[in-house]
Design an enzyme around this catalytic site. Sequence first.
Site, PDB file in Angstrom:
ATOM      1  CB  CYS A 122      -0.754   0.005   1.290  1.00  0.00           C
ATOM      2  SG  CYS A 122      -2.202  -1.236   1.256  1.00  0.00           S
TER       3      CYS A 122
ATOM      4  CB  CYS B 250      -2.934  -2.274   7.183  1.00  0.00           C
ATOM      5  SG  CYS B 250      -3.069  -1.933   5.385  1.00  0.00           S
TER       6      CYS B 250
END
Length: 137
Positions: free
Chosen positions: A33, A102
């Site tokens: 990301c 994440c």
Amino acid sequence: MYSDKVLDHFSNPRNVGEIADADGVGEVGSPACGDIMKMFIKVDGDVISDVRFKTFGCGAAIATSSMATELIKGKRIPDALKLTNRAVVEALEGLPPVKIHCSVLAEQAIKAAISDYYTRLGVDPVSIVGELKADLH
Ligand SMILES: [Zn+2]
């Protein structure tokens, strides 16, 4: 797609910022990301008395950083080290599968900050914290 908890921590992240005289600082990044997470801890005895984070990244990275800081604040280091990315995801009432990495980043950022704390003390962190994941994929 996102739980209310995720949206809450994304909109109102807890413990954002830096600690100028931190006892440990950890920085990790995820190429997937482009998230970069920096974690600052203050240690009192073996208790994490304060923790702050700065995250540049996607909404899930901000929400997981925020929740992770809430989960380790006031905890003893051995307990903070037991925090898994799964526990962060559960506390957030779930994350979409593509965003699980994440939460791994948040777990690794905490471990990196605690490793830095021990390194500054002149203690080899590997026997306490373990090897940090260099590649998060
Ligand atoms: Zn992300």
